[in-house]
Scaffold this motif. Structure first.
Motif, short mmCIF file in Angstrom:
data_model
loop_
_atom_site.label_atom_id
_atom_site.label_comp_id
_atom_site.label_asym_id
_atom_site.label_seq_id
_atom_site.Cartn_x
_atom_site.Cartn_y
_atom_site.Cartn_z
N ASP A 99 -52.77 28.65 -45.24
CA ASP A 99 -52.40 29.12 -46.58
C ASP A 99 -51.22 28.34 -47.17
O ASP A 99 -50.20 28.90 -47.56
CB ASP A 99 -52.10 30.62 -46.55
CG ASP A 99 -53.33 31.43 -46.15
OD1 ASP A 99 -54.07 31.87 -47.04
OD2 ASP A 99 -53.57 31.57 -44.93
N ILE A 100 -51.40 27.04 -47.26
CA ILE A 100 -50.34 26.16 -47.77
C ILE A 100 -50.22 26.28 -49.29
O ILE A 100 -49.14 26.17 -49.86
CB ILE A 100 -50.65 24.70 -47.38
CG1 ILE A 100 -50.80 24.60 -45.86
CG2 ILE A 100 -49.56 23.76 -47.84
CD1 ILE A 100 -51.57 23.39 -45.39
N HIS A 101 -51.33 26.51 -49.96
CA HIS A 101 -51.37 26.80 -51.40
C HIS A 101 -50.55 25.82 -52.24
O HIS A 101 -49.73 26.22 -53.07
CB HIS A 101 -50.92 28.23 -51.67
CG HIS A 101 -51.95 29.26 -51.33
ND1 HIS A 101 -53.20 29.30 -51.92
CD2 HIS A 101 -51.94 30.29 -50.45
CE1 HIS A 101 -53.90 30.30 -51.43
NE2 HIS A 101 -53.16 30.92 -50.52
N GLY A 102 -50.77 24.54 -52.02
CA GLY A 102 -50.19 23.53 -52.90
C GLY A 102 -48.71 23.27 -52.73
O GLY A 102 -48.13 22.48 -53.49
N GLU A 103 -48.05 23.90 -51.75
CA GLU A 103 -46.60 23.70 -51.55
C GLU A 103 -46.38 22.42 -50.75
O GLU A 103 -46.07 22.45 -49.55
CB GLU A 103 -46.00 24.91 -50.84
CG GLU A 103 -46.11 26.21 -51.61
CD GLU A 103 -45.21 26.26 -52.84
OE1 GLU A 103 -44.35 25.36 -53.01
OE2 GLU A 103 -45.37 27.19 -53.65
N HIS A 104 -46.51 21.29 -51.42
CA HIS A 104 -46.55 20.02 -50.70
C HIS A 104 -45.20 19.63 -50.10
O HIS A 104 -45.15 19.00 -49.04
CB HIS A 104 -47.06 18.89 -51.61
CG HIS A 104 -46.15 18.56 -52.75
ND1 HIS A 104 -46.08 19.33 -53.89
CD2 HIS A 104 -45.28 17.54 -52.93
CE1 HIS A 104 -45.20 18.80 -54.72
NE2 HIS A 104 -44.70 17.72 -54.16
N GLU A 105 -44.08 19.99 -50.73
CA GLU A 105 -42.77 19.62 -50.17
C GLU A 105 -42.52 20.36 -48.86
O GLU A 105 -42.08 19.76 -47.87
CB GLU A 105 -41.65 19.92 -51.17
CG GLU A 105 -41.48 18.85 -52.24
CD GLU A 105 -40.11 18.90 -52.89
OE1 GLU A 105 -39.34 19.86 -52.63
OE2 GLU A 105 -39.79 17.98 -53.65
N ALA A 106 -42.77 21.66 -48.86
CA ALA A 106 -42.57 22.45 -47.63
C ALA A 106 -43.54 21.98 -46.55
O ALA A 106 -43.18 21.87 -45.38
CB ALA A 106 -42.77 23.93 -47.93
N ASP B 281 -54.46 25.73 -54.93
CA ASP B 281 -54.02 26.77 -55.87
C ASP B 281 -52.60 27.27 -55.60
O ASP B 281 -52.04 27.04 -54.54
CB ASP B 281 -55.00 27.93 -55.92
CG ASP B 281 -56.33 27.51 -56.55
OD1 ASP B 281 -56.31 26.64 -57.42
OD2 ASP B 281 -57.38 28.05 -56.15
N ARG B 282 -52.07 27.93 -56.63
CA ARG B 282 -50.69 28.43 -56.65
C ARG B 282 -49.69 27.30 -56.87
O ARG B 282 -49.17 27.14 -57.94
CB ARG B 282 -50.34 29.21 -55.38
CG ARG B 282 -51.17 30.47 -55.16
CD ARG B 282 -50.75 31.58 -56.09
NE ARG B 282 -51.39 32.84 -55.74
CZ ARG B 282 -51.22 33.97 -56.40
NH1 ARG B 282 -50.41 34.00 -57.44
NH2 ARG B 282 -51.84 35.05 -56.03
N GLY B 283 -49.38 26.53 -55.83
CA GLY B 283 -48.41 25.45 -55.94
C GLY B 283 -49.01 24.21 -56.58
O GLY B 283 -50.22 24.08 -56.72
N SER C 57 -46.69 29.97 -49.47
CA SER C 57 -46.59 29.85 -50.92
C SER C 57 -45.41 30.66 -51.44
O SER C 57 -45.20 31.81 -51.04
CB SER C 57 -47.88 30.35 -51.59
OG SER C 57 -47.69 30.49 -52.98
N ARG C 58 -44.64 30.05 -52.35
CA ARG C 58 -43.49 30.75 -52.94
C ARG C 58 -43.93 32.04 -53.63
O ARG C 58 -43.17 33.01 -53.68
CB ARG C 58 -42.80 29.84 -53.97
CG ARG C 58 -42.15 28.61 -53.36
CD ARG C 58 -41.59 27.70 -54.44
NE ARG C 58 -41.21 26.40 -53.91
CZ ARG C 58 -40.01 26.10 -53.46
NH1 ARG C 58 -39.06 27.02 -53.46
NH2 ARG C 58 -39.73 24.90 -53.00
#
Length: 659
Positions: free
Chosen positions: A49-56, A205-207, A567-568
């Motif tokens: 569930d990384i959801h687009g949070e590429h930096e993290a 999605d999301r991030g 995801s944030r």
């Protein structure tokens, strides 16, 4: 037990002889493979569930989910202060950015370079213990391969060798090569820290950076992916499913996340903009205001335009989904034919016998006599968007990668990996899905849906089969029976148009209650051919609400949920920033991560992701390569090579002399 050549087909042995043309070649391969079986199993890393949070995501890859920090602590806790150890960790994670910063702060740059190189070599030596020298050699940058190999395998303590080693370090510094070599060694440490990566779904999605995450994954040395419902939605859109395309665009507009869509994949929304400026120009579409920060980068005019686009695409989506449900009656989703349940004259909808007033009754494109028919303008928009999705080179590359490296589930080293759930009834039985007089449940249902998803993308020479498969991908996105969704409905319409929050509820499949039961977990493991006594289920999809005391470890340790809020968007609910699972030769470790602030802070202020690691399972003995699925394949190779060796020695095959 060694197989006689006659037990393996001669034709196969002839093919094998192309690669191993002599007794010596076959013998050498047997020696090398047999030795490999005795190495410790490599470290594997599970993310979900990384959801687009590429930096993290990028930071977690760089720090090996905390495994590099643990190695630094293990190696240097008695010889370096904690700030020095933290400094070394940051240098390893971001060598190109951190090295110049460090060189500006030290009194003697040459001495700092010597000390840093020695420490990096120490860590590399520790990590290479699990790898064959030939494997490590393949990881080395060509221009530094010989130098690094000499440093890694130098025999300290042997006469003359220590002076030789020190001279190498001194020469690297004096020739001005230290900075480049520091970067090469740091990247090698990152590479060695994790042998294999498992992504348990929902990259999209999301991030804003799903496309950047997939760029990273396509270059990663060893990875597998278990698709999530958000992944399958984008995969369906790339295949050309109009219902999936509508959902993707609506979702992006809802969260004001256009980065992946427009900049990542070059998909133009101009056809939709033109349509809404004509059709919804006087409609403020307040219910469709995107969820963007008030202090964000969007003007009031842009937010209003996105709201209009959002509403237009939502209506198109509801129409297309209605058509699909009618096209596939065996999906048993008639309850979701919501447009048919609206009294447009009175502005109400009837659900389960109860009338609900609609919060918005302005439907300029809906004909009450044919509520799911697209207007000419809507059809034009969808035709143009479909061309954009199917012709996006980058999107097609990423989706082909998801198909080649991914699946609905994976059986790996005695464990079962999947994103969402296995559909079950309240009594714990696998829920059957009936089609063409045949019932599919449990593993058989997942196998069927996996095949249909591939058919939806690859069956380009059979339009009917392709459409069936594309509809199956939409089914996986949101249907009650879907193993990727796992709820009785996706209440998108209700959340937009009905005030009564009771209609917004999305009841979960019984799996989510039953997963606390060890008996249910053991039943699922057995269904997939695994040993219930030793196996584990690893999945994500539903964030673990740590704030409320929920544990990611369920079913008496048989099931582990690693969606803790990467995801944030979910971190206020969960209280943390995600779980990752680490599997090494000693056992399973669960790492709970705190939120990642930014790459800039990680480099300049040395803010790592603080993680708490818990050992959740210890193997009875150190696991070797020979104990893994990979080991089973190697043993099979060795048997075949023995058969080839015997075939040479018994005169069944002739050796080929080198030319």
């Amino acid at each position: 037990m060694k197989k006689h050549p006659q037990e393996i087909s001669l034709k196969y042995l002839q093919l094998l002889a192309e690669r191993y043309p002599s007794i010596q070649a076959a013998s050498t391969a047997i020696i090398n493979l047999s030795a490999l079986l005795k190495l410790p199993k490599g470290t594997e890393h599970f993310l979900s569930d990384i959801h687009g949070e590429h930096e993290a995501f990028a930071h977690v890859l760089r720090n090996g989910a905390g495994s590099i920090w643990r190695k630094i602590e293990e190696t240097f806790s008695n010889s370096m202060t904690k700030p020095e150890r933290r400094n070394l960790a940051t240098l390893i994670y971001y060598p190109e950015q951190k090295t110049p910063l460090m060189l500006q702060t030290v009194a003697d740059a040459d001495e700092w370079s010597r000390i840093t190189l020695v420490r990096l070599v120490q860590l590399c030596r520790l990590l290479t213990a699990k790898y064959r020298r030939r494997t490590v050699r393949n990881f080395l940058p060509q221009h530094f391969a010989e130098t690094i190999e000499e440093l890694l395998y130098d025999q300290q303590g042997v006469e003359f060798k220590e002076a030789y080693y020190q001279n190498q370090i001194d020469t690297i510094v004096s020739t001005g090569s230290a900075q480049m070599l520091i970067t090469a060694l740091a990247e090698l440490i990152q590479r060695l820290a994790v042998e294999r990566l498992h992504i348990i779904g929902d990259i999209y999605d999301r991030g804003p950076g799903a496309h950047l995450i997939l760029d990273t994954l396509t270059d990663y040395h060893q990875v597998d992916i278990q698709w999530g419902n958000h992944d399958i939605l984008w995969m369906g859109a790339a295949a050309g499913s109009d219902a999936c395309i509508a959902n993707v665009i609506r979702f992006c507009l809802r969260y004001g996340n256009m980065e992946t869509l427009e900049n990542g994949y070059g998909i133009s929304l101009l056809p939709l903009v033109s349509f809404v400026l004509d059709t919804y120009k006087d409609d403020p579409c307040e219910l469709f205001t995107p969820k963007v920060p008030k202090d964000g980068n969007f003007t009031d005019q842009e937010v209003r335009l996105m709201a209009q686009m959002h509403k237009a695409m939502a209506i198109i989506q509801f129409k297309l989904e209605s058509q699909l449900i009618k096209r596939r009656p065996h999906y048993r989703m008639d309850a979701r034919l919501l447009l048919d349940k609206i009294d447009f004259a009175r502005g109400v909808i009837t659900l389960d016998g109860t009338e609900h007033p609609l919060l918005d009754t302005h439907f300029p494109t809906i004909d009450p006599a044919q509520p799911d028919a697209l207007t000419e303008g809507e059809q034009t928009v969808m035709n143009k968007l479909m061309l954009s999705f199917t012709n996006s080179k980058k999107l097609q590359q990423h989706v082909r990668f998801l198909f080649s490296k991914g699946s609905l589930y994976l059986v790996h080293d005695g464990n079962l990996l999947f994103h969402g759930c296995i559909a079950m009834d309240d009594d714990g039985q696998f829920r059957g899905f009936d089609v063409d007089g045949q019932s599919f449940a449990g593993r058989h249902f997942l196998d069927r849906m996996d095949r249909l998803a591939r058919q939806g993308y690859f069956a380009t020479d059979n339009p009917e089969q392709k459409q069936y498969g594309m509809d199956a991908m939409w089914f996986l996105w949101c249907a009650p029976q879907s193993p990727l969704f796992g709820k009785e409905k996706m209440a998108t319409f209700e959340r937009y148009f009905i005030a009564d929050k009771a209609t917004h509820a999305e009841k979960r499949n019984p799996y989510y209650n039953l997963r606390d039961s060890e008996d249910s977990a053991r039943k699922i493991l057995a269904e997939f051919g695994l040993n219930p006594n030793t196996g584990h289920i690893i999945n994500g999809h539903v964030p673990v609400k740590v704030f409320k005391g929920e544990s990611p470890i369920k079913a008496n340790g048989k099931l582990i949920v690693i969606d803790g809020g990467f995801s944030r968007a979910y971190q206020k609910e969960t209280g943390i920033a995600g779980y990752t699972l680490i599997s090494n030769s000693r056992g399973l470790l669960l790492a709970a991560h705190q939120p990642f602030e930014s790459t800039q802070k990680a480099i300049f202020e040395e803010h790592d992701i603080d993680s708490e690691t818990e050992i959740i399972h210890t193997y009875p003995h150190r696991m070797l390569v020979g104990d893994t699925d990979r080991g089973a394949k190697i043993k099979e190779q060795i048997e075949e090579l023995h058969a080839l060796l015997n075939a040479y020695r018994e005169g069944m095959l002739k050796e080929r002399c080198p030319q």
